[in-house]
Design a protein around this motif. Structure first.
Motif, PDB file in Angstrom:
ATOM      1  N   TYR A 182       0.885  -1.183   0.210  1.00 18.13           N
ATOM      2  CA  TYR A 182      -0.004   0.032  -0.027  1.00 18.13           C
ATOM      3  C   TYR A 182       0.897   1.303  -0.049  1.00 18.13           C
ATOM      4  O   TYR A 182       1.937   1.333   0.734  1.00 18.13           O
ATOM      5  CB  TYR A 182      -0.953  -0.168   1.240  1.00 18.13           C
ATOM      6  CG  TYR A 182      -1.340   1.369   1.529  1.00 18.13           C
ATOM      7  CD1 TYR A 182      -2.403   1.783   0.755  1.00 18.13           C
ATOM      8  CD2 TYR A 182      -0.894   2.175   2.356  1.00 18.13           C
ATOM      9  CE1 TYR A 182      -3.142   3.245   0.941  1.00 18.13           C
ATOM     10  CE2 TYR A 182      -1.570   3.286   2.794  1.00 18.13           C
ATOM     11  CZ  TYR A 182      -2.629   3.875   2.045  1.00 18.13           C
ATOM     12  OH  TYR A 182      -3.177   5.081   2.254  1.00 18.13           O
ATOM     13  N   ARG A 183       0.569   2.134  -0.888  1.00 11.06           N
ATOM     14  CA  ARG A 183       1.421   3.396  -1.080  1.00 11.06           C
ATOM     15  C   ARG A 183       0.634   4.403  -0.650  1.00 11.06           C
ATOM     16  O   ARG A 183      -0.382   4.835  -1.428  1.00 11.06           O
ATOM     17  CB  ARG A 183       1.885   3.483  -2.505  1.00 11.06           C
ATOM     18  CG  ARG A 183       2.249   4.763  -2.943  1.00 11.06           C
ATOM     19  CD  ARG A 183       3.826   5.152  -2.385  1.00 11.06           C
ATOM     20  NE  ARG A 183       4.862   4.283  -2.837  1.00 11.06           N
ATOM     21  CZ  ARG A 183       5.496   4.652  -4.112  1.00 11.06           C
ATOM     22  NH1 ARG A 183       5.475   5.676  -4.703  1.00 11.06           N
ATOM     23  NH2 ARG A 183       6.526   3.747  -4.379  1.00 11.06           N
ATOM     24  N   PHE A 184       1.128   5.390   0.314  1.00 12.39           N
ATOM     25  CA  PHE A 184       0.799   6.450   0.498  1.00 12.39           C
ATOM     26  C   PHE A 184       1.811   7.638   0.105  1.00 12.39           C
ATOM     27  O   PHE A 184       3.034   7.560   0.536  1.00 12.39           O
ATOM     28  CB  PHE A 184       0.578   6.684   1.782  1.00 12.39           C
ATOM     29  CG  PHE A 184      -0.045   8.415   2.528  1.00 12.39           C
ATOM     30  CD1 PHE A 184      -1.334   8.823   1.852  1.00 12.39           C
ATOM     31  CD2 PHE A 184       1.102   9.050   2.974  1.00 12.39           C
ATOM     32  CE1 PHE A 184      -1.582  10.215   2.333  1.00 12.39           C
ATOM     33  CE2 PHE A 184       0.667  10.451   3.125  1.00 12.39           C
ATOM     34  CZ  PHE A 184      -0.587  11.053   2.859  1.00 12.39           C
ATOM     35  N   GLN A 185       1.255   8.559  -0.730  1.00 18.50           N
ATOM     36  CA  GLN A 185       2.313   9.635  -1.337  1.00 18.50           C
ATOM     37  C   GLN A 185       1.671  11.034  -1.284  1.00 18.50           C
ATOM     38  O   GLN A 185       0.431  11.219  -1.576  1.00 18.50           O
ATOM     39  CB  GLN A 185       2.663   9.242  -2.702  1.00 18.50           C
ATOM     40  CG  GLN A 185       3.706  10.040  -3.233  1.00 18.50           C
ATOM     41  CD  GLN A 185       4.269   9.434  -4.699  1.00 18.50           C
ATOM     42  OE1 GLN A 185       4.350   8.174  -4.523  1.00 18.50           O
ATOM     43  NE2 GLN A 185       5.214  10.261  -5.241  1.00 18.50           N
ATOM     44  N   ARG A 186       2.314  11.946  -0.696  1.00 10.41           N
ATOM     45  CA  ARG A 186       1.985  13.273  -0.573  1.00 10.41           C
ATOM     46  C   ARG A 186       2.713  14.238  -1.541  1.00 10.41           C
ATOM     47  O   ARG A 186       3.926  14.235  -1.194  1.00 10.41           O
ATOM     48  CB  ARG A 186       1.747  13.729   0.730  1.00 10.41           C
ATOM     49  CG  ARG A 186       1.387  15.427   0.723  1.00 10.41           C
ATOM     50  CD  ARG A 186       1.068  15.799   2.137  1.00 10.41           C
ATOM     51  NE  ARG A 186      -0.095  15.168   2.557  1.00 10.41           N
ATOM     52  CZ  ARG A 186      -0.782  15.443   3.654  1.00 10.41           C
ATOM     53  NH1 ARG A 186      -0.324  16.431   4.639  1.00 10.41           N
ATOM     54  NH2 ARG A 186      -2.075  15.125   3.852  1.00 10.41           N
ATOM     55  N   LEU A 187       2.398  14.850  -2.612  1.00 14.29           N
ATOM     56  CA  LEU A 187       3.040  15.492  -3.528  1.00 14.29           C
ATOM     57  C   LEU A 187       2.848  16.990  -3.339  1.00 14.29           C
ATOM     58  O   LEU A 187       1.578  17.441  -2.989  1.00 14.29           O
ATOM     59  CB  LEU A 187       2.653  15.269  -5.052  1.00 14.29           C
ATOM     60  CG  LEU A 187       3.217  13.835  -5.536  1.00 14.29           C
ATOM     61  CD1 LEU A 187       2.646  13.841  -7.050  1.00 14.29           C
ATOM     62  CD2 LEU A 187       4.459  13.482  -5.315  1.00 14.29           C
ATOM     63  N   TYR A 188       3.861  17.646  -3.277  1.00 14.04           N
ATOM     64  CA  TYR A 188       3.722  19.476  -2.770  1.00 14.04           C
ATOM     65  C   TYR A 188       3.976  20.114  -4.149  1.00 14.04           C
ATOM     66  O   TYR A 188       4.894  19.763  -5.145  1.00 14.04           O
ATOM     67  CB  TYR A 188       4.871  19.669  -1.840  1.00 14.04           C
ATOM     68  CG  TYR A 188       5.034  20.997  -1.759  1.00 14.04           C
ATOM     69  CD1 TYR A 188       4.210  21.876  -1.354  1.00 14.04           C
ATOM     70  CD2 TYR A 188       6.331  21.306  -2.184  1.00 14.04           C
ATOM     71  CE1 TYR A 188       4.468  23.204  -1.080  1.00 14.04           C
ATOM     72  CE2 TYR A 188       6.792  22.669  -1.731  1.00 14.04           C
ATOM     73  CZ  TYR A 188       5.910  23.673  -1.266  1.00 14.04           C
ATOM     74  OH  TYR A 188       5.948  24.923  -1.293  1.00 14.04           O
ATOM     75  N   TYR A 189       3.184  21.100  -4.404  1.00 11.02           N
ATOM     76  CA  TYR A 189       3.495  22.135  -5.401  1.00 11.02           C
ATOM     77  C   TYR A 189       3.319  23.353  -4.863  1.00 11.02           C
ATOM     78  O   TYR A 189       2.626  23.760  -3.954  1.00 11.02           O
ATOM     79  CB  TYR A 189       2.078  21.877  -6.466  1.00 11.02           C
ATOM     80  CG  TYR A 189       1.844  20.544  -7.039  1.00 11.02           C
ATOM     81  CD1 TYR A 189       2.293  20.305  -8.225  1.00 11.02           C
ATOM     82  CD2 TYR A 189       1.064  19.566  -6.485  1.00 11.02           C
ATOM     83  CE1 TYR A 189       1.939  19.010  -8.795  1.00 11.02           C
ATOM     84  CE2 TYR A 189       0.993  18.413  -6.891  1.00 11.02           C
ATOM     85  CZ  TYR A 189       1.361  17.976  -8.134  1.00 11.02           C
ATOM     86  OH  TYR A 189       1.294  16.864  -8.720  1.00 11.02           O
ATOM     87  N   GLN A 190       4.383  24.147  -5.690  1.00 13.40           N
ATOM     88  CA  GLN A 190       4.393  25.700  -5.269  1.00 13.40           C
ATOM     89  C   GLN A 190       3.901  26.337  -6.548  1.00 13.40           C
ATOM     90  O   GLN A 190       4.119  26.360  -7.638  1.00 13.40           O
ATOM     91  CB  GLN A 190       5.761  25.911  -5.251  1.00 13.40           C
ATOM     92  CG  GLN A 190       6.352  27.431  -4.870  1.00 13.40           C
ATOM     93  CD  GLN A 190       6.001  27.502  -3.385  1.00 13.40           C
ATOM     94  OE1 GLN A 190       6.043  26.895  -2.555  1.00 13.40           O
ATOM     95  NE2 GLN A 190       5.190  28.758  -3.231  1.00 13.40           N
TER      96      GLN A 190
END
Length: 213
Positions: A182-190
Protein backbone atom coordinates in the motif's frame (compact mmCIF):
# COMPACT_ATOMS: atom_id res chain seq x y z
CA UNK A 1 62.60 -45.67 -7.14
CA UNK A 2 59.75 -46.82 -9.37
CA UNK A 3 58.21 -48.70 -6.45
CA UNK A 4 58.37 -45.60 -4.26
CA UNK A 5 56.78 -43.42 -6.98
CA UNK A 6 54.03 -46.00 -7.47
CA UNK A 7 53.24 -46.07 -3.76
CA UNK A 8 53.14 -42.23 -3.63
CA UNK A 9 50.69 -42.04 -6.55
CA UNK A 10 48.54 -44.77 -5.00
CA UNK A 11 48.43 -42.90 -1.68
CA UNK A 12 47.37 -39.62 -3.36
CA UNK A 13 44.69 -41.43 -5.38
CA UNK A 14 43.36 -43.15 -2.27
CA UNK A 15 43.23 -39.89 -0.30
CA UNK A 16 41.26 -38.21 -3.09
CA UNK A 17 38.87 -41.14 -3.28
CA UNK A 18 38.30 -41.03 0.48
CA UNK A 19 37.76 -37.27 0.55
CA UNK A 20 34.24 -36.67 1.87
CA UNK A 21 33.98 -40.30 2.98
CA UNK A 22 34.29 -42.08 6.33
CA UNK A 23 35.13 -45.71 7.10
CA UNK A 24 32.68 -47.13 9.62
CA UNK A 25 33.18 -50.58 11.11
CA UNK A 26 29.97 -52.49 11.77
CA UNK A 27 30.76 -55.77 13.47
CA UNK A 28 33.34 -57.52 11.28
CA UNK A 29 32.33 -55.48 8.20
CA UNK A 30 33.81 -52.13 7.20
CA UNK A 31 31.51 -49.81 5.30
CA UNK A 32 32.19 -46.54 3.46
CA UNK A 33 29.88 -43.65 4.33
CA UNK A 34 29.82 -40.60 2.04
CA UNK A 35 29.39 -37.23 3.74
CA UNK A 36 27.26 -34.72 1.78
CA UNK A 37 28.50 -31.17 1.56
CA UNK A 38 26.15 -28.86 3.43
CA UNK A 39 25.13 -25.65 1.65
CA UNK A 40 25.09 -22.62 3.91
CA UNK A 41 21.68 -20.99 4.26
CA UNK A 42 23.08 -17.83 5.87
CA UNK A 43 21.65 -14.65 4.32
CA UNK A 44 23.94 -12.15 6.04
CA UNK A 45 25.91 -9.59 4.04
CA UNK A 46 25.30 -7.39 1.00
CA UNK A 47 22.27 -7.74 -1.27
CA UNK A 48 20.58 -5.93 -4.16
CA UNK A 49 16.89 -5.94 -5.05
CA UNK A 50 15.70 -4.43 -8.33
CA UNK A 51 11.94 -4.52 -8.90
CA UNK A 52 9.35 -3.04 -11.21
CA UNK A 53 5.60 -2.83 -11.23
CA UNK A 54 2.49 -0.66 -11.10
CA UNK A 55 0.99 1.88 -8.70
CA UNK A 56 -2.65 0.91 -9.11
CA UNK A 57 -5.35 3.47 -8.32
CA UNK A 58 -9.09 3.83 -8.77
CA UNK A 59 -10.44 3.61 -12.35
CA UNK A 60 -11.47 7.26 -12.12
CA UNK A 61 -7.87 8.43 -11.55
CA UNK A 62 -6.21 10.33 -14.37
CA UNK A 63 -3.18 8.05 -13.93
CA UNK A 64 -4.76 4.63 -13.39
CA UNK A 65 -1.62 2.49 -13.04
CA UNK A 66 1.66 4.40 -13.49
CA UNK A 67 4.95 2.50 -13.82
CA UNK A 68 7.48 2.21 -11.00
CA UNK A 69 11.10 0.99 -11.07
CA UNK A 70 13.35 0.83 -7.99
CA UNK A 71 16.70 -0.65 -7.01
CA UNK A 72 17.75 -1.20 -3.38
CA UNK A 73 21.25 -1.88 -2.06
CA UNK A 74 21.49 -3.02 1.52
CA UNK A 75 22.80 -5.39 4.18
CA UNK A 76 21.31 -8.37 5.97
CA UNK A 77 21.94 -7.56 9.63
CA UNK A 78 20.75 -11.08 10.48
CA UNK A 79 19.46 -13.99 8.39
CA UNK A 80 15.95 -12.56 8.68
CA UNK A 81 16.28 -8.77 9.03
CA UNK A 82 17.68 -6.40 6.39
CA UNK A 83 17.90 -2.71 5.64
CA UNK A 84 18.92 -0.74 2.57
CA UNK A 85 18.85 2.45 0.52
CA UNK A 86 16.67 2.66 -2.57
CA UNK A 87 16.48 4.90 -5.63
CA UNK A 88 14.14 4.68 -8.60
CA UNK A 89 11.95 6.37 -11.15
CA UNK A 90 8.14 6.68 -11.21
CA UNK A 91 5.57 8.38 -13.41
CA UNK A 92 2.84 9.46 -11.04
CA UNK A 93 1.39 12.70 -12.53
CA UNK A 94 4.84 13.40 -13.94
CA UNK A 95 8.33 11.92 -13.68
CA UNK A 96 9.73 11.49 -10.17
CA UNK A 97 12.82 10.00 -8.53
CA UNK A 98 12.15 8.45 -5.10
CA UNK A 99 14.87 8.08 -2.43
CA UNK A 100 13.88 5.64 0.31
CA UNK A 101 15.00 3.65 3.34
CA UNK A 102 13.82 0.05 3.04
CA UNK A 103 13.50 -2.49 5.90
CA UNK A 104 12.48 -6.15 5.53
CA UNK A 105 11.80 -9.00 7.92
CA UNK A 106 11.83 -12.55 6.51
CA UNK A 107 9.85 -15.13 8.47
CA UNK A 108 12.26 -17.92 7.51
CA UNK A 109 16.00 -18.12 6.81
CA UNK A 110 15.47 -20.57 3.95
CA UNK A 111 15.40 -20.33 0.15
CA UNK A 112 11.61 -19.80 0.20
CA UNK A 113 10.27 -17.27 2.68
CA UNK A 114 7.41 -14.77 3.07
CA UNK A 115 8.37 -11.36 4.39
CA UNK A 116 7.01 -7.98 5.43
CA UNK A 117 8.65 -4.72 4.41
CA UNK A 118 8.38 -1.00 5.02
CA UNK A 119 10.03 1.78 3.09
CA UNK A 120 9.68 5.52 3.22
CA UNK A 121 11.42 8.63 2.01
CA UNK A 122 11.11 11.55 -0.37
CA UNK A 123 10.54 11.83 -4.11
CA UNK A 124 11.93 14.58 -6.35
CA UNK A 125 10.47 15.77 -9.70
CA UNK A 126 12.60 14.98 -12.75
CA UNK A 127 10.96 17.43 -15.14
CA UNK A 128 9.24 20.80 -15.04
CA UNK A 129 5.81 19.24 -14.69
CA UNK A 130 3.06 21.45 -13.36
CA UNK A 131 -0.67 21.41 -12.84
CA UNK A 132 -3.47 23.87 -13.36
CA UNK A 133 -6.12 24.25 -10.70
CA UNK A 134 -9.17 26.43 -11.14
CA UNK A 135 -11.46 28.23 -8.78
CA UNK A 136 -14.80 29.88 -9.43
CA UNK A 137 -14.88 33.66 -9.13
CA UNK A 138 -18.21 35.47 -9.07
CA UNK A 139 -18.63 38.85 -10.68
CA UNK A 140 -21.17 40.32 -8.23
CA UNK A 141 -22.57 43.19 -10.30
CA UNK A 142 -23.32 40.97 -13.30
CA UNK A 143 -23.89 37.74 -11.36
CA UNK A 144 -21.50 36.00 -13.74
CA UNK A 145 -18.98 33.31 -12.86
CA UNK A 146 -15.67 32.42 -14.47
CA UNK A 147 -12.75 30.13 -13.70
CA UNK A 148 -9.45 31.50 -12.52
CA UNK A 149 -6.71 29.01 -13.47
CA UNK A 150 -3.36 29.07 -11.70
CA UNK A 151 -0.16 27.14 -12.41
CA UNK A 152 1.59 25.13 -9.68
CA UNK A 153 5.08 23.65 -10.11
CA UNK A 154 5.84 20.20 -8.66
CA UNK A 155 8.28 20.12 -5.74
CA UNK A 156 8.16 16.43 -4.80
CA UNK A 157 6.77 14.86 -1.66
CA UNK A 158 6.76 12.17 1.01
CA UNK A 159 6.40 8.40 0.50
CA UNK A 160 5.31 5.67 2.93
CA UNK A 161 4.87 2.09 1.69
CA UNK A 162 4.23 -0.99 3.89
CA UNK A 163 3.97 -4.32 2.08
CA UNK A 164 4.02 -8.10 2.09
CA UNK A 165 5.92 -10.40 -0.23
CA UNK A 166 7.58 -13.71 -1.06
CA UNK A 167 11.25 -14.45 -1.78
CA UNK A 168 12.35 -17.51 -3.74
CA UNK A 169 16.11 -18.15 -4.05
CA UNK A 170 17.22 -20.35 -6.95
CA UNK A 171 20.87 -20.34 -5.83
CA UNK A 172 23.00 -18.76 -3.12
CA UNK A 173 23.32 -15.61 -5.25
CA UNK A 174 20.08 -15.20 -7.24
CA UNK A 175 16.36 -15.17 -6.53
CA UNK A 176 12.94 -13.68 -7.36
CA UNK A 177 10.85 -11.28 -5.25
CA UNK A 178 7.08 -10.72 -5.42
CA UNK A 179 5.61 -7.81 -3.43
CA UNK A 180 2.12 -6.46 -2.75
CA UNK A 181 1.83 -3.21 -0.79
CA UNK A 182 0.00 0.00 0.00
CA UNK A 183 1.45 3.36 -1.05
CA UNK A 184 0.65 6.69 0.55
CA UNK A 185 2.25 9.61 -1.26
CA UNK A 186 1.84 13.32 -0.69
CA UNK A 187 3.06 15.59 -3.50
CA UNK A 188 3.76 19.25 -2.88
CA UNK A 189 3.19 21.99 -5.48
CA UNK A 190 4.37 25.61 -5.36
CA UNK A 191 2.38 28.40 -6.96
CA UNK A 192 2.75 32.15 -7.41
CA UNK A 193 2.64 34.49 -4.41
CA UNK A 194 3.73 31.68 -2.05
CA UNK A 195 0.63 29.62 -2.77
CA UNK A 196 0.98 25.96 -1.84
CA UNK A 197 -0.94 22.89 -2.86
CA UNK A 198 -0.79 19.30 -1.55
CA UNK A 199 -2.09 16.28 -3.46
CA UNK A 200 -2.47 12.91 -1.66
CA UNK A 201 -2.27 9.60 -3.52
CA UNK A 202 -3.35 6.22 -2.12
CA UNK A 203 -2.22 3.34 -4.30
CA UNK A 204 -1.94 -0.43 -4.39
CA UNK A 205 1.62 -1.45 -5.36
CA UNK A 206 2.19 -4.67 -7.30
CA UNK A 207 5.82 -5.52 -8.11
CA UNK A 208 8.11 -8.31 -9.28
CA UNK A 209 11.88 -8.18 -9.03
CA UNK A 210 15.20 -9.99 -8.80
CA UNK A 211 17.63 -10.17 -5.91
CA UNK A 212 21.39 -10.70 -5.94
CA UNK A 213 23.73 -11.48 -3.08
Amino acid sequence: MKKTLFLLIAAITLSIGLNGQSLVKVGEETRTVTRKTQTSSAFTGYYNITDMGLLIGAPSNSYGAPFSLMTINGIHFTDQFSGGLGIGVEFLSGSYMPFVLDFRYYFRDTDFSPFINLYGGYTLPLDDNFSYYGSVIWDAPNVDAYYNYESYNARGGLILNPGFGIRKMFSDEFGLIFTLGYRFQRLYYQGDNDRQLFADYNRLTLKIGITFR
